[in-house]
Design an enzyme around this catalytic site. Structure first.
Site, PDB file in Angstrom:
ATOM      1  N   ARG A 170     -10.939   3.512  13.663  1.00  0.00           N
ATOM      2  CA  ARG A 170      -9.554   3.216  14.059  1.00  0.00           C
ATOM      3  C   ARG A 170      -9.508   2.122  15.114  1.00  0.00           C
ATOM      4  O   ARG A 170      -8.537   1.367  15.201  1.00  0.00           O
ATOM      5  CB  ARG A 170      -8.889   4.505  14.563  1.00  0.00           C
ATOM      6  CG  ARG A 170      -8.576   5.467  13.390  1.00  0.00           C
ATOM      7  CD  ARG A 170      -8.675   6.914  13.802  1.00  0.00           C
ATOM      8  NE  ARG A 170      -8.306   7.855  12.763  1.00  0.00           N
ATOM      9  CZ  ARG A 170      -9.155   8.369  11.847  1.00  0.00           C
ATOM     10  NH1 ARG A 170     -10.429   8.006  11.820  1.00  0.00           N
ATOM     11  NH2 ARG A 170      -8.735   9.254  10.963  1.00  0.00           N
ATOM     12  N   GLN A 172      -7.812  11.557   6.678  1.00  0.00           N
ATOM     13  CA  GLN A 172      -7.949  10.252   6.024  1.00  0.00           C
ATOM     14  C   GLN A 172      -6.685   9.928   5.237  1.00  0.00           C
ATOM     15  O   GLN A 172      -6.193   8.801   5.264  1.00  0.00           O
ATOM     16  CB  GLN A 172      -9.175  10.242   5.116  1.00  0.00           C
ATOM     17  CG  GLN A 172     -10.473  10.380   5.910  1.00  0.00           C
ATOM     18  CD  GLN A 172     -11.706  10.368   5.031  1.00  0.00           C
ATOM     19  OE1 GLN A 172     -11.615  10.416   3.814  1.00  0.00           O
ATOM     20  NE2 GLN A 172     -12.870  10.325   5.660  1.00  0.00           N
ATOM     21  N   ASP A 209     -16.690  18.842   9.153  1.00  0.00           N
ATOM     22  CA  ASP A 209     -17.976  18.134   9.067  1.00  0.00           C
ATOM     23  C   ASP A 209     -19.155  18.942   9.628  1.00  0.00           C
ATOM     24  O   ASP A 209     -20.307  18.527   9.498  1.00  0.00           O
ATOM     25  CB  ASP A 209     -17.900  16.802   9.830  1.00  0.00           C
ATOM     26  CG  ASP A 209     -17.011  15.799   9.098  1.00  0.00           C
ATOM     27  OD1 ASP A 209     -16.788  15.966   7.887  1.00  0.00           O
ATOM     28  OD2 ASP A 209     -16.543  14.842   9.747  1.00  0.00           O
ATOM     29  N   GLY A 268     -16.071   6.932   3.259  1.00  0.00           N
ATOM     30  CA  GLY A 268     -14.794   7.452   2.782  1.00  0.00           C
ATOM     31  C   GLY A 268     -13.661   7.123   3.745  1.00  0.00           C
ATOM     32  O   GLY A 268     -12.531   6.838   3.330  1.00  0.00           O
TER      33      GLY A 268
HETATM   34  C1  S3P Z   1     -12.361  11.710   8.954  1.00  0.00           C
HETATM   35  C2  S3P Z   1     -11.698  12.774   8.411  1.00  0.00           C
HETATM   36  C3  S3P Z   1     -12.371  13.872   7.698  1.00  0.00           C
HETATM   37  C4  S3P Z   1     -13.871  13.907   8.005  1.00  0.00           C
HETATM   38  C5  S3P Z   1     -14.485  12.546   7.945  1.00  0.00           C
HETATM   39  C6  S3P Z   1     -13.825  11.599   8.926  1.00  0.00           C
HETATM   40  C7  S3P Z   1     -11.560  10.642   9.607  1.00  0.00           C
HETATM   41  O1  S3P Z   1     -12.189  13.694   6.312  1.00  0.00           O
HETATM   42  O2  S3P Z   1     -14.513  14.774   7.091  1.00  0.00           O
HETATM   43  O3  S3P Z   1     -15.871  12.625   8.260  1.00  0.00           O
HETATM   44  O4  S3P Z   1     -12.137   9.813  10.322  1.00  0.00           O
HETATM   45  O5  S3P Z   1     -10.341  10.634   9.391  1.00  0.00           O
HETATM   46  P1  S3P Z   1     -10.862  14.245   5.595  1.00  0.00           P
HETATM   47  O6  S3P Z   1      -9.727  13.681   6.299  1.00  0.00           O
HETATM   48  O7  S3P Z   1     -10.917  13.773   4.170  1.00  0.00           O
HETATM   49  O8  S3P Z   1     -10.963  15.739   5.694  1.00  0.00           O
END
Ligand code: S3P
Length: 432
Positions: free
Chosen positions: A25, A165, A315, A92
């Site tokens: 971010r 996310q 996590d 991701g």
């Molecule tokens: C994250 C959100 C989580 C987490 C990932 C980092 C983020 O995923 O598992 O390691 O930085 O927003 P999800 O939002 O898909 O649960």
């Protein structure tokens, strides 16, 4: 990597790197703000470097200097089309957040990733963005995906999947969309995006109504950059915290750790198991909670955690499962559906690898049961990670009690914690 038994415990102050979520971010938001932003202690791991290179490839002026970067932001519409596809490796977070950000831009983008990222679900972000009028074309619901220029409209969302996310991708799309977008969250997810947007002057409002959270954002207000000190990553520190707990004669202190209440389930869970953990020097910086954490060897007992814990520590289940394997009674962790769509199917790999190590465990529906015993006979000495960094680090910690344990494809650790091995060996660990 081979993880060996340690006999003298681990002791000292391992240096934990900057928080991964806040680092992503800290690149994306200043890149579309106005002004010069100095970001200290940013995590320079593979995942975060993919976000950094993505923004650079879209024309953002980013100067790098050890673990500091300086971003010269020029506003919401200052990005330009990358000359080629944007490759995001294993990340991701980069994929979901950038899909949102780029939906509102007036150019076409193509996002690609490695094998693991290309099998992860992207419809969860593409579908709600499409409701805003975004034009997103996935490959069977995953990467590669392309995003074409379109005029977005604000929408009222009620999020069914608990995911920071998805929420953050929608907020980044709404940031450059005329009108008010609202998001209802039915479960807690990490709120670093809201915190940073608010401190950069976005027209954003958050309210808790009962056990829901309502976020409203009015778009097309230009942001003003603030300097950022990235705190250290609680998720990365959890590997050493559990290692100190399950090995005799250990005492560690990890410093400057982000203790955001939307994410600190691992501390609550370990304390519930009888862990001797002290949070000291509590303070605030950039509107985030920060503390130092002192941990000593502890006799743990098992516990039952409901699905509400999954929201606060998704996590951390790989490393929590290692702690549970050395407790003196069984544990059950409920509601782990989201674990199946992480960097790997983590529920499957936790079970497989614990069983390889001789631990009696099972899953029913999305609940994980662990029945610890006093001694373990390794059944298959090759830990399968499917290139998942957190599975690799969790089983390195398992090796400190069972080793030597062979961890396959442990280079994935570089996605979040490139200095893991050195830091651990410096305080008495034994990884080769
Ligand atoms: C994250 C959100 C989580 C987490 C990932 C980092 C983020 O995923 O598992 O390691 O930085 O927003 P999800 O939002 O898909 O649960």
């Amino acid at each position: 990597m081979i993880s060996n038994i340690i006999t003298k415990g681990i002791n000292g102050m391992p240096k934990i790197p900057g928080d991964k979520s806040i680092s992503h971010r800290s690149i994306i938001i200043p890149s579309v703000s106005n002004g010069v932003c100095e970001i200290n202690n940013i995590l320079k791991s593979e995942d975060v470097l993919h976000t950094l290179n993505a923004l650079k490839s879209m024309g953002v002026n980013i100067a790098e200097n050890k673990n500091k970067i300086i971003i010269h932001g020029k506003g919401l519409n200052s990005l330009r089309a990358a000359k080629k596809e944007i490759y995001l490796g294993n990340s991701g977070t980069s994929a979901r957040l950038l899909t949102g950000l780029l939906s509102s831009q007036k150019f076409k983008s193509v996002l690609t990733g490695d094998k693991s990222l290309s099998s992860r679900p992207m419809k969860r972000i593409a579908d709600p963005l499409t409701k805003m009028n975004a034009k997103i074309y996935t490959t069977n619901g995953s990467l590669p995906l392309s995003i074409e220029s379109s005029n977005l409209k604000p929408v009222n969302f009620n999020l069914k999947i608990p995911s920071a996310q998805i929420k953050s991708g929608l907020l980044l799309a709404a940031l450059n969309t005329k009108g008010e977008t609202s998001i209802i969250e039915n479960k807690v997810t990490r709120d670093h995006t809201e915190i940073m947007l608010e401190s950069f002057g976005a027209n954003i409002e958050m309210k808790n109504i009962g056990n829901k959270k309502v976020i409203k954002i009015i778009g097309q207000k230009e942001l003003v950059a603030n300097n950022i000190d990235v705190p250290n990553d609680l998720s990365s520190s959890a590997f050493f915290i559990v290692c100190a707990l399950i090995n005799k004669n250990s005492k560690i202190i990890v410093k400057n750790i982000n203790n955001n209440p939307s994410r600190n389930g691992i501390i609550l869970a370990l304390k519930k198991m009888g862990a001797k953990i002290k949070l000291i020097n509590n303070r605030r910086n950039n509107n985030e909670n920060i503390c130092d954490i002192e941990v000593v060897s502890s006799g743990l007992h098992g516990c039952e955690l409901g699905p509400e814990f999954a929201d606060l520590m998704i996590d951390e289940y790989p490393i929590l499962s290692i702690a549970a394997s050395f407790a003196n009674s069984p544990s059950v962790f409920r509601g782990l559906k989201e674990l199946r769509v992480k960097e790997s199917d983590r529920l499957k790999l936790i079970l497989l690898n614990l069983q390889n190590c001789g631990v009696n465990c099972k899953s029913e529906n999305d609940d994980l049961f662990i029945f610890p015993s006093k001694e373990y006979q390794i059944k298959n000495n090759l830990i399968q990670t499917d290139f998942d960094h957190r599975i690799a680090m969790a089983f390195c910690i398992m090796g400190t009690r069972l080793g030597p344990l062979n961890i396959k494809d442990s280079d994935s650790i570089n996605t979040s914690f490139p200095t893991f091995k050195n830091e651990f060996n410096n305080i008495g660990g034994n990884f080769r």
